[in-house]
Design a protein around this motif. Structure first.
Motif, PDB file in Angstrom:
ATOM      1  N   SER A 188     -69.198  71.746  82.853  1.00 15.03           N
ATOM      2  CA  SER A 188     -69.632  70.812  81.818  1.00 15.03           C
ATOM      3  C   SER A 188     -69.487  69.390  82.340  1.00 15.03           C
ATOM      4  CB  SER A 188     -68.788  70.982  80.543  1.00 15.03           C
ATOM      5  OG  SER A 188     -67.430  70.670  80.795  1.00 15.03           O
ATOM      6  N   PRO A 189     -70.219  68.437  81.742  1.00 13.62           N
ATOM      7  CA  PRO A 189     -70.061  67.035  82.146  1.00 13.62           C
ATOM      8  C   PRO A 189     -68.648  66.542  81.878  1.00 13.62           C
ATOM      9  CG  PRO A 189     -72.061  67.347  80.840  1.00 13.62           C
ATOM     10  CD  PRO A 189     -71.271  68.604  80.726  1.00 13.62           C
ATOM     11  N   ASP A 190     -68.245  65.505  82.624  1.00 14.55           N
ATOM     12  CA  ASP A 190     -66.900  64.985  82.457  1.00 14.55           C
ATOM     13  C   ASP A 190     -66.839  63.961  81.329  1.00 14.55           C
ATOM     14  OD1 ASP A 190     -68.010  62.656  83.475  1.00 14.55           O
ATOM     15  OD2 ASP A 190     -67.024  62.810  85.428  1.00 14.55           O
ATOM     16  N   ARG A 191     -65.662  63.373  81.133  1.00 14.84           N
ATOM     17  CA  ARG A 191     -65.449  62.451  80.016  1.00 14.84           C
ATOM     18  C   ARG A 191     -66.305  61.198  80.143  1.00 14.84           C
ATOM     19  NH1 ARG A 191     -60.226  58.822  80.800  1.00 14.84           N
ATOM     20  NH2 ARG A 191     -60.122  58.686  83.066  1.00 14.84           N
ATOM     21  N   PHE A 192     -66.605  60.771  81.352  1.00 13.77           N
ATOM     22  CA  PHE A 192     -67.420  59.572  81.539  1.00 13.77           C
ATOM     23  C   PHE A 192     -68.850  59.793  81.034  1.00 13.77           C
ATOM     24  CE2 PHE A 192     -64.020  59.239  84.654  1.00 13.77           C
ATOM     25  CZ  PHE A 192     -63.562  57.951  84.419  1.00 13.77           C
ATOM     26  N   HIS A 193     -69.363  61.001  81.223  1.00  7.06           N
ATOM     27  CA  HIS A 193     -70.692  61.322  80.694  1.00  7.06           C
ATOM     28  C   HIS A 193     -70.713  61.201  79.179  1.00  7.06           C
ATOM     29  CE1 HIS A 193     -74.447  63.556  79.963  1.00  7.06           C
ATOM     30  NE2 HIS A 193     -73.756  64.177  79.020  1.00  7.06           N
ATOM     31  N   TRP A 194     -69.728  61.825  78.518  1.00  9.78           N
ATOM     32  CA  TRP A 194     -69.739  61.827  77.060  1.00  9.78           C
ATOM     33  C   TRP A 194     -69.419  60.448  76.490  1.00  9.78           C
ATOM     34  CZ3 TRP A 194     -72.456  65.434  75.243  1.00  9.78           C
ATOM     35  CH2 TRP A 194     -72.475  66.692  75.851  1.00  9.78           C
ATOM     36  N   TRP A 195     -68.609  59.677  77.183  1.00 11.51           N
ATOM     37  CA  TRP A 195     -68.363  58.300  76.760  1.00 11.51           C
ATOM     38  C   TRP A 195     -69.666  57.507  76.811  1.00 11.51           C
ATOM     39  CZ3 TRP A 195     -64.712  55.773  74.262  1.00 11.51           C
ATOM     40  CH2 TRP A 195     -64.666  54.372  74.326  1.00 11.51           C
ATOM     41  N   GLY A 196     -70.467  57.767  77.816  1.00  9.89           N
ATOM     42  CA  GLY A 196     -71.750  57.091  77.933  1.00  9.89           C
ATOM     43  C   GLY A 196     -72.725  57.444  76.824  1.00  9.89           C
ATOM     44  N   GLU A 197     -72.493  58.569  76.152  1.00  6.84           N
ATOM     45  CA  GLU A 197     -73.355  58.982  75.041  1.00  6.84           C
ATOM     46  C   GLU A 197     -73.022  58.246  73.750  1.00  6.84           C
ATOM     47  OE1 GLU A 197     -75.928  61.594  75.053  1.00  6.84           O
ATOM     48  OE2 GLU A 197     -75.766  60.933  77.137  1.00  6.84           O
ATOM     49  N   LEU A 198     -71.887  57.575  73.688  1.00  2.00           N
ATOM     50  CA  LEU A 198     -71.520  56.816  72.497  1.00  2.00           C
ATOM     51  C   LEU A 198     -72.285  55.493  72.464  1.00  2.00           C
ATOM     52  CD1 LEU A 198     -67.644  57.250  72.394  1.00  2.00           C
ATOM     53  CD2 LEU A 198     -69.290  58.281  70.825  1.00  2.00           C
ATOM     54  N   HIS A 199     -72.694  55.088  71.278  1.00  5.78           N
ATOM     55  CA  HIS A 199     -73.412  53.819  71.126  1.00  5.78           C
ATOM     56  C   HIS A 199     -72.474  52.656  71.438  1.00  5.78           C
ATOM     57  CE1 HIS A 199     -75.801  50.602  69.324  1.00  5.78           C
ATOM     58  NE2 HIS A 199     -76.827  51.444  69.316  1.00  5.78           N
ATOM     59  N   ASP A 200     -73.026  51.608  72.013  1.00  4.61           N
ATOM     60  CA  ASP A 200     -72.217  50.436  72.367  1.00  4.61           C
ATOM     61  C   ASP A 200     -71.537  49.823  71.152  1.00  4.61           C
ATOM     62  OD1 ASP A 200     -72.807  50.703  75.037  1.00  4.61           O
ATOM     63  OD2 ASP A 200     -74.406  49.198  75.033  1.00  4.61           O
ATOM     64  N   ASP A 201     -72.182  49.908  69.989  1.00  4.88           N
ATOM     65  CA  ASP A 201     -71.569  49.364  68.779  1.00  4.88           C
ATOM     66  C   ASP A 201     -70.284  50.115  68.427  1.00  4.88           C
ATOM     67  OD1 ASP A 201     -73.580  47.534  68.588  1.00  4.88           O
ATOM     68  OD2 ASP A 201     -74.673  48.557  66.979  1.00  4.88           O
ATOM     69  N   VAL A 202     -70.286  51.431  68.657  1.00  6.46           N
ATOM     70  CA  VAL A 202     -69.088  52.231  68.385  1.00  6.46           C
ATOM     71  C   VAL A 202     -67.966  51.829  69.338  1.00  6.46           C
ATOM     72  CG1 VAL A 202     -68.117  54.564  68.377  1.00  6.46           C
ATOM     73  CG2 VAL A 202     -70.426  54.164  67.472  1.00  6.46           C
ATOM     74  N   LYS A 203     -68.300  51.685  70.606  1.00  5.40           N
ATOM     75  CA  LYS A 203     -67.291  51.297  71.595  1.00  5.40           C
ATOM     76  C   LYS A 203     -66.698  49.924  71.262  1.00  5.40           C
ATOM     77  CE  LYS A 203     -69.839  53.760  75.186  1.00  5.40           C
ATOM     78  NZ  LYS A 203     -70.633  53.618  76.423  1.00  5.40           N
ATOM     79  N   ALA A 204     -67.561  48.992  70.859  1.00  6.27           N
ATOM     80  CA  ALA A 204     -67.075  47.648  70.510  1.00  6.27           C
ATOM     81  C   ALA A 204     -66.178  47.708  69.279  1.00  6.27           C
ATOM     82  CB  ALA A 204     -68.263  46.716  70.263  1.00  6.27           C
ATOM     83  N   TYR A 205     -66.530  48.552  68.308  1.00  5.06           N
ATOM     84  CA  TYR A 205     -65.709  48.694  67.104  1.00  5.06           C
ATOM     85  C   TYR A 205     -64.333  49.251  67.451  1.00  5.06           C
ATOM     86  CZ  TYR A 205     -64.221  50.287  62.484  1.00  5.06           C
ATOM     87  OH  TYR A 205     -63.513  50.502  61.324  1.00  5.06           O
ATOM     88  N   LEU A 206     -64.293  50.251  68.334  1.00  6.13           N
ATOM     89  CA  LEU A 206     -63.022  50.844  68.727  1.00  6.13           C
ATOM     90  C   LEU A 206     -62.113  49.804  69.378  1.00  6.13           C
ATOM     91  CD1 LEU A 206     -64.180  54.272  70.227  1.00  6.13           C
ATOM     92  CD2 LEU A 206     -63.389  53.800  67.911  1.00  6.13           C
ATOM     93  N   GLU A 207     -62.685  48.982  70.248  1.00  7.38           N
ATOM     94  CA  GLU A 207     -61.872  47.983  70.923  1.00  7.38           C
ATOM     95  C   GLU A 207     -61.364  46.924  69.952  1.00  7.38           C
ATOM     96  OE1 GLU A 207     -61.879  45.031  74.821  1.00  7.38           O
ATOM     97  OE2 GLU A 207     -63.352  46.644  74.640  1.00  7.38           O
ATOM     98  N   ARG A 208     -62.189  46.572  68.959  1.00 16.22           N
ATOM     99  CA  ARG A 208     -61.718  45.609  67.959  1.00 16.22           C
ATOM    100  C   ARG A 208     -60.539  46.167  67.168  1.00 16.22           C
ATOM    101  NH1 ARG A 208     -67.248  44.893  66.840  1.00 16.22           N
ATOM    102  NH2 ARG A 208     -67.054  45.980  64.839  1.00 16.22           N
ATOM    103  N   LYS A 209     -60.574  47.459  66.908  1.00 19.63           N
ATOM    104  CA  LYS A 209     -59.546  48.069  66.065  1.00 19.63           C
ATOM    105  C   LYS A 209     -58.251  48.379  66.811  1.00 19.63           C
ATOM    106  CE  LYS A 209     -61.439  48.233  61.979  1.00 19.63           C
ATOM    107  NZ  LYS A 209     -60.791  47.536  60.847  1.00 19.63           N
ATOM    108  N   VAL A 210     -58.351  48.886  68.041  1.00 16.79           N
ATOM    109  CA  VAL A 210     -57.133  49.346  68.730  1.00 16.79           C
ATOM    110  C   VAL A 210     -56.829  48.552  69.999  1.00 16.79           C
ATOM    111  CG1 VAL A 210     -57.446  51.659  67.801  1.00 16.79           C
ATOM    112  CG2 VAL A 210     -58.259  51.157  70.120  1.00 16.79           C
ATOM    113  N   GLY A 211     -57.721  47.630  70.377  1.00 19.00           N
ATOM    114  CA  GLY A 211     -57.499  46.859  71.588  1.00 19.00           C
ATOM    115  C   GLY A 211     -58.057  47.563  72.813  1.00 19.00           C
ATOM    116  N   PRO A 212     -57.921  46.958  73.978  1.00 20.85           N
ATOM    117  CA  PRO A 212     -58.424  47.572  75.212  1.00 20.85           C
ATOM    118  C   PRO A 212     -57.767  48.925  75.456  1.00 20.85           C
ATOM    119  CG  PRO A 212     -57.786  45.277  75.575  1.00 20.85           C
ATOM    120  CD  PRO A 212     -57.289  45.647  74.227  1.00 20.85           C
ATOM    121  N   ALA A 213     -58.552  49.880  75.885  1.00 22.23           N
ATOM    122  CA  ALA A 213     -58.049  51.243  76.049  1.00 22.23           C
ATOM    123  C   ALA A 213     -56.934  51.320  77.087  1.00 22.23           C
ATOM    124  CB  ALA A 213     -59.186  52.178  76.442  1.00 22.23           C
ATOM    125  N   ILE A 214     -55.833  51.952  76.700  1.00 21.37           N
ATOM    126  CA  ILE A 214     -54.775  52.306  77.639  1.00 21.37           C
ATOM    127  C   ILE A 214     -55.090  53.673  78.243  1.00 21.37           C
ATOM    128  CG2 ILE A 214     -52.319  52.818  77.890  1.00 21.37           C
ATOM    129  CD1 ILE A 214     -51.817  50.959  75.500  1.00 21.37           C
TER     130      ILE A 214
END
Length: 225
Positions: free
Chosen positions: A24-50
């Motif tokens: 199966s594809p790795d985590r980077f593939h599935w992360w790339g399937e998320l919309h940029d707006d979702v990624k930006a929202y996550l960072e606003r809420k929890v900060g830069p990913a650890i």
């Protein structure tokens, strides 16, 4: 007045379940399937990913979910379809008490088994006293089997905050690799605490998974409501 029996100070150690692998594809593939707006929202809420992972959701065909541990919280997304028929992601946030996140490194060298599964129940009690039975936390057999692959110290760090009155409200795990080399992520979350572990396993030929080589980082943070 009789005192209630003291709760065990350590959780149960779990049996290691076999970890199945599929192409199966790795985590980077599935992360790339998320919309940029979702990624930006996550960072606003929890900060830069650890730490983070993304994977195919088990109930939504060909759509990902994501888990992000940041300095300010834990975010978990779930694919949805809104009333307009658009594909979206709902987001669950467990916000952290500021500066409460801490971490510890857990290492284990590959060894040959010396006997049966060791218990995490604390030692040093009077021999005549009745041993406490470690509580079984509200986890599926699948999750227990995954935790059982981890070193005993990592199991303890993940589970100990939930031995008292705090229940586990949600949890997830993800691993990627093969029998010899894999990376793993998992978390347990309650109303007051989030625990999270990530690391790399090396399993030499002929070594039982319970005794594999591990290097893990275990995180814990207080949740605010």
């Amino acid at each position: 007045m009789e005192r209630a029996p003291a709760a065990p100070s350590m959780p149960a150690a779990h049996e290691a379940a076999p970890l199945g692998f599929v192409t199966s594809p790795d985590r980077f593939h599935w992360w790339g399937e998320l919309h940029d707006d979702v990624k930006a929202y996550l960072e606003r809420k929890v900060g830069p990913a650890i730490e983070w992972w993304a994977d195919l959701h088990e109930r939504e065909r060909d759509r990902p979910y994501a888990v992000v541990l940041g300095p300010n919280g834990l975010a978990v997304t779930t694919p949805r379809v809104n009333n307009q028929g658009q594909k979206t992601q709902s987001v669950r946030i467990d916000p952290f008490v500021p500066s409460s996140i801490k971490h510890a490194v857990v290492q284990q060298q590959a060894t040959k088994p010396r006997g049966g599964l060791r218990s995490l129940v604390s030692r040093g009690r009077d021999e005549q006293s009745q041993p406490s039975v470690p509580p079984q936390l509200n986890l599926t057999e699948e999750m227990r089997g995954i935790l059982g692959n981890l070193p005993l110290e990592a199991q303890q760090r993940l589970q100990t905050p939930f031995l008292g009155t705090q229940a586990i409200t949600h949890y997830r795990s993800y691993y990627y690799g093969n029998d010899e080399e894999l990376d793993l992520w998992c978390y347990l979350a309650g109303d007051k605490t989030v625990t999270f572990a990530t690391g790399h396993r090396t399993l030499p030929n002929g070594v039982d998974p319970q005794h594999a080589s591990w290097r893990l980082t275990c995180y814990q943070a207080d949740v605010t409501r």
